[in-house]
Design a protein around this motif. Structure first.
Motif, PDB file in Angstrom:
ATOM      1  N   GLY A  37       0.830  -1.442   0.063  1.00 60.06           N
ATOM      2  CA  GLY A  37      -0.081   0.104   0.064  1.00 60.06           C
ATOM      3  C   GLY A  37       0.862   1.222  -0.167  1.00 60.06           C
ATOM      4  N   ARG A  38       0.276   2.435  -0.283  1.00 62.04           N
ATOM      5  CA  ARG A  38       0.912   3.399  -0.240  1.00 62.04           C
ATOM      6  C   ARG A  38       1.375   4.070   1.057  1.00 62.04           C
ATOM      7  N   THR A  39       2.400   4.952   1.016  1.00 62.16           N
ATOM      8  CA  THR A  39       2.888   5.589   2.336  1.00 62.16           C
ATOM      9  C   THR A  39       1.987   6.506   2.818  1.00 62.16           C
ATOM     10  N   PRO A  40       1.612   6.405   4.154  1.00 60.45           N
ATOM     11  CA  PRO A  40       0.841   7.267   4.691  1.00 60.45           C
ATOM     12  C   PRO A  40       1.355   8.849   4.820  1.00 60.45           C
ATOM     13  N   VAL A  41       0.548   9.880   4.492  1.00 62.73           N
ATOM     14  CA  VAL A  41       0.937  11.283   4.513  1.00 62.73           C
ATOM     15  C   VAL A  41       0.899  11.621   5.884  1.00 62.73           C
ATOM     16  N   ARG A  42       2.075  12.148   6.288  1.00 59.22           N
ATOM     17  CA  ARG A  42       2.141  12.472   7.988  1.00 59.22           C
ATOM     18  C   ARG A  42       2.790  14.153   7.604  1.00 59.22           C
ATOM     19  N   PRO A  43       1.755  15.106   8.077  1.00 58.71           N
ATOM     20  CA  PRO A  43       1.977  16.409   7.632  1.00 58.71           C
ATOM     21  C   PRO A  43       3.118  16.905   8.431  1.00 58.71           C
ATOM     22  N   GLU A  44       3.591  16.501   9.464  1.00 60.98           N
ATOM     23  CA  GLU A  44       4.531  17.193  10.227  1.00 60.98           C
ATOM     24  C   GLU A  44       5.945  16.506  10.157  1.00 60.98           C
ATOM     25  N   GLU A  45       6.034  15.257   9.686  1.00 64.80           N
ATOM     26  CA  GLU A  45       6.936  14.447   9.987  1.00 64.80           C
ATOM     27  C   GLU A  45       8.174  14.986   9.076  1.00 64.80           C
ATOM     28  N   GLY A  46       9.221  14.817   9.539  1.00 64.50           N
ATOM     29  CA  GLY A  46      10.724  15.416   8.816  1.00 64.50           C
ATOM     30  C   GLY A  46      10.946  17.010   9.090  1.00 64.50           C
ATOM     31  N   LEU A  47      10.021  17.644   9.788  1.00 56.86           N
ATOM     32  CA  LEU A  47      10.190  19.160   9.685  1.00 56.86           C
ATOM     33  C   LEU A  47      10.390  19.481  11.271  1.00 56.86           C
ATOM     34  N   PRO A  48      11.417  20.389  11.457  1.00 55.31           N
ATOM     35  CA  PRO A  48      11.701  20.653  12.821  1.00 55.31           C
ATOM     36  C   PRO A  48      10.632  20.843  13.733  1.00 55.31           C
ATOM     37  N   ALA A  49      10.875  20.819  15.190  1.00 53.51           N
ATOM     38  CA  ALA A  49       9.607  20.883  15.986  1.00 53.51           C
ATOM     39  C   ALA A  49       9.010  22.291  15.845  1.00 53.51           C
TER      40      ALA A  49
END
Length: 422
Positions: A37-49
């Motif tokens: 299946g497709r990778t879930p979209v995680r809005p804040e993942e990968g961004l600094p706090a």
């Protein structure tokens, strides 16, 4: 068949042709679903706090200004186009120079465009304040005023000349003016796509060649590998106006060049710059500008043909205080109809754009083979440009010309999983 009915039939035929071009050229499915299946979209993942929340706060502060500008602009166009006020204004501004129909069209259009800009100017100023507050704008107010004045002057001049041709043809060829104008509008779209990087871009930015370096060599080699060689790699003085990061490819043939914002050159490592440029080269490789030009030409021709039908509708003309499409007083109504058409067509344009941008993302991943640099670049762009990671669905549907940053990261992860699965 009457001329108004013929205009309506031609508008329908051109609209059907445009629909067919959109259907067959838009990449509706860009990437197959990977195993699991497709990778879930995680809005804040990968961004600094805190960056995701700050970006959402910035978007929420700017969104009302965008909506207010649209409402004010549309309301002003409606008042001028659907009441005798606009017609009187067109007549009045030309009176000091003799009141001829050509002067009415030229001066009337300029005044109407300026009035529309002045009405929305406070909202535009508020938007600039917001961009300054969040560190996105570096423009002085003097430069901001110069940009507004220059863009208004270009818009007013081009619109006035175009409407002068429209009304002039309507006076000379009252039954077929819309057909000639439709052809002219399509041709203007084509010519404009060639001339924009040569005439309009230099009016707002200075472009200097990127000095000899490993990055310049790599970018030129990337374009060669892409099968779309470029003439030069230029650096735009974007930092005079913004802290945002960007790069693009513009022009055709001998005018094609890679353009880097100086902010991009200063803040991104070379592999991430190459990933951005590979995306832009993807648009060239798949002839997205050509396809967009064809769509624009068909859309412009269809819109003018429909305009030919609407400007023959007596109740509408009477409401605007005009007698026919050959009457200069029809200018305010024409501007209103063009404004409405632009607003109503935006969701379709942006739907197509999001799929085309996804295909360019795929091209960048395949050209560089570096999903890590692509993901790092998307995260850095989202952080620096304060791109809303999770805009309201309706807003993204109407105004979103690109997939969101998290959607693009999930897309790259899907691509990576497909590569690993062979």
């Amino acid at each position: 068949m009457s001329a108004p009915r013929a205009a309506l039939v031609v508008a329908a035929v051109l609209g059907g042709a445009l629909t067919a071009v959109i259907w067959w050229t838009t990449p509706w499915t860009v990437l197959p679903e990977p195993p699991g299946g497709r990778t879930p979209v995680r809005p804040e993942e990968g961004l600094p706090a805190g960056v995701g929340a700050l970006a959402a706060e910035y978007a929420a502060a700017l969104r009302p200004a965008t909506l207010a500008s649209i409402v004010l602009g549309l309301a002003t166009a409606a008042v001028l186009g659907l009441t005798p006020i606009g017609a009187r204004l067109v007549r009045g501004v030309a009176r000091p120079v003799g009141g001829g129909w050509a002067w009415q069209v030229l001066l009337g259009t300029v005044v109407l465009v300026v009035v529309g800009r002045l009405v929305t100017l406070p909202v535009a100023a508020y938007g600039e304040v917001v961009r300054h507050r969040y560190g996105l704008s570096t423009r002085s107010w003097g430069l901001w005023a110069r940009d507004v004045a220059l863009s208004t002057a270009i818009d007013a001049a081009l619109t006035a000349l175009s409407l002068l041709v429209v009304v002039g043809l309507a006076r000379r060829l009252p039954r077929t003016w819309w057909a000639w104008t439709a052809g002219g509008a399509a041709a203007l779209v084509v010519v404009g796509s060639f001339l924009y990087p040569v005439l309009i871009e230099p009016a707002f930015n200075r472009f200097d060649p990127l000095p000899p370096s490993e990055l310049r060599t790599d970018l030129l080699a990337l374009a060669e590998e892409n099968g779309t060689p470029v003439e030069d790699v230029l650096v735009s003085d974007a930092s005079r106006r913004t802290t945002a990061l960007n790069a693009y490819v513009s022009g055709f043939g001998s005018t094609r060049r890679i353009v880097l914002y100086d902010t991009t050159l200063e803040r991104l490592p070379d592999d991430e710059i190459e990933s951005i440029v590979a995306h832009e080269l993807g648009h060239v490789a798949t002839d997205d500008v050509l396809a967009g030009t064809v769509m624009g030409a068909l859309g412009a021709a269809a819109a003018v043909a429909l305009l030919g039908r609407l400007l023959a509708w007596t109740p509408l003309l009477r409401r605007a205080g005009a007698t026919s499409s050959a009457d200069p007083r029809v200018v305010p109504l024409t501007l209103l109809l063009l404004t409405l058409g632009s607003l109503l067509s935006a969701p379709v344009q942006n739907l197509v754009s999001r799929h085309v941008e996804a295909r360019a993302d795929l091209h960048a991943l395949e050209l560089t083979g570096d999903a890590g640099a692509f993901i790092a670049m998307q995260d850095r762009l989202a952080e620096t440009n304060l791109s809303d990671p999770d805009p309201p669905a309706a807003w993204q549907w109407w105004f979103g010309s690109h997939p969101t940053g998290p959607q693009r990261v999930a897309f790259a992860l899907d691509w990576q999983r497909l590569q690993e699965a062979g």
